[in-house]
Motif scaffolding. Sequence first.
Motif, PDB file in Angstrom:
ATOM      1  N   LEU A   1       1.683   6.959   2.711  1.00  0.00           N
ATOM      2  CA  LEU A   1       1.717   5.857   1.764  1.00  0.00           C
ATOM      3  C   LEU A   1       0.466   5.864   0.890  1.00  0.00           C
ATOM      4  O   LEU A   1       0.530   5.767  -0.333  1.00  0.00           O
ATOM      5  CB  LEU A   1       1.779   4.520   2.516  1.00  0.00           C
ATOM      6  CG  LEU A   1       2.932   4.359   3.500  1.00  0.00           C
ATOM      7  CD1 LEU A   1       2.447   3.773   4.805  1.00  0.00           C
ATOM      8  CD2 LEU A   1       3.972   3.474   2.912  1.00  0.00           C
ATOM      9  N   THR A   2      -0.692   5.982   1.547  1.00  0.00           N
ATOM     10  CA  THR A   2      -1.979   5.727   0.885  1.00  0.00           C
ATOM     11  C   THR A   2      -2.318   6.777  -0.171  1.00  0.00           C
ATOM     12  O   THR A   2      -2.112   7.972   0.039  1.00  0.00           O
ATOM     13  CB  THR A   2      -3.094   5.689   1.944  1.00  0.00           C
ATOM     14  OG1 THR A   2      -2.735   4.725   2.918  1.00  0.00           O
ATOM     15  CG2 THR A   2      -4.431   5.326   1.333  1.00  0.00           C
TER      16      THR A   2
ATOM     17  N   SER B   1      -5.160  -0.741   0.340  1.00  0.00           N
ATOM     18  CA  SER B   1      -4.666  -2.087   0.664  1.00  0.00           C
ATOM     19  C   SER B   1      -3.556  -2.480  -0.311  1.00  0.00           C
ATOM     20  O   SER B   1      -2.552  -3.074   0.068  1.00  0.00           O
ATOM     21  CB  SER B   1      -5.791  -3.113   0.555  1.00  0.00           C
ATOM     22  OG  SER B   1      -6.905  -2.698   1.302  1.00  0.00           O
TER      23      SER B   1
HETATM   24  C1  LIG Z   1      -7.224   5.180  11.421  1.00  0.00           C
HETATM   25  C2  LIG Z   1      -6.479   5.137  10.122  1.00  0.00           C
HETATM   26  C3  LIG Z   1      -5.203   5.654  10.050  1.00  0.00           C
HETATM   27  C4  LIG Z   1      -4.501   5.620   8.846  1.00  0.00           C
HETATM   28  N1  LIG Z   1      -3.249   6.201   8.830  1.00  0.00           N
HETATM   29  C5  LIG Z   1      -2.575   6.219   7.662  1.00  0.00           C
HETATM   30  C6  LIG Z   1      -1.293   6.829   7.595  1.00  0.00           C
HETATM   31  O1  LIG Z   1      -0.774   7.343   8.573  1.00  0.00           O
HETATM   32  N2  LIG Z   1      -0.638   6.865   6.419  1.00  0.00           N
HETATM   33  C7  LIG Z   1      -1.183   6.318   5.294  1.00  0.00           C
HETATM   34  O2  LIG Z   1      -0.515   6.357   4.271  1.00  0.00           O
HETATM   35  N3  LIG Z   1      -2.411   5.746   5.316  1.00  0.00           N
HETATM   36  C8  LIG Z   1      -3.120   5.686   6.472  1.00  0.00           C
HETATM   37  N4  LIG Z   1      -4.370   5.121   6.513  1.00  0.00           N
HETATM   38  C9  LIG Z   1      -4.969   4.629   5.314  1.00  0.00           C
HETATM   39  C10 LIG Z   1      -4.903   3.127   5.246  1.00  0.00           C
HETATM   40  O3  LIG Z   1      -3.592   2.712   4.959  1.00  0.00           O
HETATM   41  C11 LIG Z   1      -5.904   2.670   4.177  1.00  0.00           C
HETATM   42  O4  LIG Z   1      -7.187   3.053   4.635  1.00  0.00           O
HETATM   43  C12 LIG Z   1      -5.842   1.171   3.995  1.00  0.00           C
HETATM   44  O5  LIG Z   1      -4.605   0.843   3.356  1.00  0.00           O
HETATM   45  C13 LIG Z   1      -7.026   0.648   3.209  1.00  0.00           C
HETATM   46  O6  LIG Z   1      -7.110   1.310   2.001  1.00  0.00           O
HETATM   47  P1  LIG Z   1      -8.486   1.971   1.458  1.00  0.00           P
HETATM   48  O7  LIG Z   1      -9.090   2.745   2.612  1.00  0.00           O
HETATM   49  O8  LIG Z   1      -8.185   2.684   0.189  1.00  0.00           O
HETATM   50  O9  LIG Z   1      -9.439   0.740   1.188  1.00  0.00           O
HETATM   51  P2  LIG Z   1      -9.381  -0.266  -0.069  1.00  0.00           P
HETATM   52  O10 LIG Z   1      -7.995  -0.783  -0.241  1.00  0.00           O
HETATM   53  O11 LIG Z   1      -9.997   0.397  -1.251  1.00  0.00           O
HETATM   54  O12 LIG Z   1     -10.319  -1.402   0.466  1.00  0.00           O
HETATM   55  C14 LIG Z   1     -11.737  -1.227   0.475  1.00  0.00           C
HETATM   56  C15 LIG Z   1     -12.367  -2.546   0.846  1.00  0.00           C
HETATM   57  O13 LIG Z   1     -11.976  -3.586  -0.091  1.00  0.00           O
HETATM   58  C16 LIG Z   1     -11.370  -4.664   0.618  1.00  0.00           C
HETATM   59  N5  LIG Z   1     -10.254  -5.196  -0.178  1.00  0.00           N
HETATM   60  C17 LIG Z   1      -9.171  -4.510  -0.604  1.00  0.00           C
HETATM   61  N6  LIG Z   1      -8.369  -5.298  -1.353  1.00  0.00           N
HETATM   62  C18 LIG Z   1      -8.957  -6.520  -1.369  1.00  0.00           C
HETATM   63  C19 LIG Z   1      -8.605  -7.764  -1.963  1.00  0.00           C
HETATM   64  N7  LIG Z   1      -7.499  -7.898  -2.700  1.00  0.00           N
HETATM   65  N8  LIG Z   1      -9.431  -8.815  -1.752  1.00  0.00           N
HETATM   66  C20 LIG Z   1     -10.552  -8.689  -1.037  1.00  0.00           C
HETATM   67  N9  LIG Z   1     -10.942  -7.526  -0.458  1.00  0.00           N
HETATM   68  C21 LIG Z   1     -10.161  -6.456  -0.608  1.00  0.00           C
HETATM   69  C22 LIG Z   1     -10.878  -4.098   1.936  1.00  0.00           C
HETATM   70  O14 LIG Z   1     -10.825  -5.097   2.947  1.00  0.00           O
HETATM   71  C23 LIG Z   1     -11.959  -3.052   2.233  1.00  0.00           C
HETATM   72  O15 LIG Z   1     -13.098  -3.654   2.807  1.00  0.00           O
HETATM   73  C24 LIG Z   1      -5.075   5.087   7.695  1.00  0.00           C
HETATM   74  C25 LIG Z   1      -6.359   4.539   7.768  1.00  0.00           C
HETATM   75  C26 LIG Z   1      -7.061   4.573   8.951  1.00  0.00           C
HETATM   76  C27 LIG Z   1      -8.458   4.000   9.002  1.00  0.00           C
END
Ligand SMILES: Cc1cc2nc3c(=O)[nH]c(=O)nc-3n(C[C@H](O)[C@H](O)[C@H](O)COP(=O)(O)OP(=O)(O)OC[C@H]3O[C@@H](n4cnc5c(N)ncnc54)[C@H](O)[C@@H]3O)c2cc1C
Length: 243
Positions: free
Chosen positions: A188-189, A195
Amino acid sequence: MNDSGMNTSQRADWVAPDCAGLNFYDCDQGLNLGVARYLSADLRAVVEPHMRELGQLAGSRLDELARVADRHRPVLHHRDAYGRDVDSIEYHPSFTEMERIAYGQFSIHRMSHVAGVFGWPEPMPPLIKYIFQYLFVQGEFGLMCPVSMTDTGITLLRNTSTRDVADKYLAQMLSDDIEQLYRCAQFLTEQGAGSDVGNIEVVAKPDGGQWRIFGDKWFCSSTDAEVILLLAPRKARPWAAKD
Ligand SMILES: Cc1cc2nc3c(=O)[nH]c(=O)nc-3n(C[C@H](O)[C@H](O)[C@H](O)COP(=O)(O)OP(=O)(O)OC[C@H]3O[C@@H](n4cnc5c(N)ncnc54)[C@H](O)[C@@H]3O)c2cc1C
């Protein structure tokens, strides 16, 4: 009491005991109250012994296995002994044993999809699955991601896939035999869509009777799963575009 006449917990070098050895079901008053309040007597009589069993494992064997698995990380093998590309992942036996507990012994990935788990004549209500997940993750957290992706992948295939795709994969995704099981991963990501998964830009386009995927995905757990789902609409952010 020790030689100095102090309770152990009063000494300057005292460290609070950890939870090793506890039964995470029995010691969780809130959970016990919730189970007594929200489950029917019949269902409770069937599932509670298994919750207690997993609560015991989470504070003992599962906890030990998780610690060992953390010290022996998966190893990626790009090539086999003949130099052929294989990109296979080797897991430590401690990880495989945890998989047996999650998928085999407790059927967490399939309990809300099939009848018969623990002898119950219907699929378990989702609440039961979440209680098992909650107990399991107190011993081992990371493995719940693949287990949950398999569970939700089954829902996706059941609700959205064509008949031939469902026929090809579902039976083995619903297996509790780890040798037969098809685990599921989900891409997905993206770099700009974590997020906010609605921001994804990867798209799928029809091309000569098949679908082609354009763009980059960024993160995926369980990448050697037997079934891999990838989120890609026909148009990037179709809900935002007006053209
Ligand atoms: C152990 C692990 C396994 C994973 N497995 C998968 C998988 O199998 N498949 C897959 O597709 N993805 C996977 N992921 C990825 C995961 O879905 C993303 O890490 C997650 O969706 C967060 O996205 P990001 O890391 O881009 O952080 P961001 O979305 O960029 O967020 C960064 C920071 O900003 C904050 N933030 C974000 N939006 C807001 C808002 N609107 N208001 C306030 N604060 C906000 C967040 O809380 C965070 O602190 C995995 C992640 C981990 C850690």
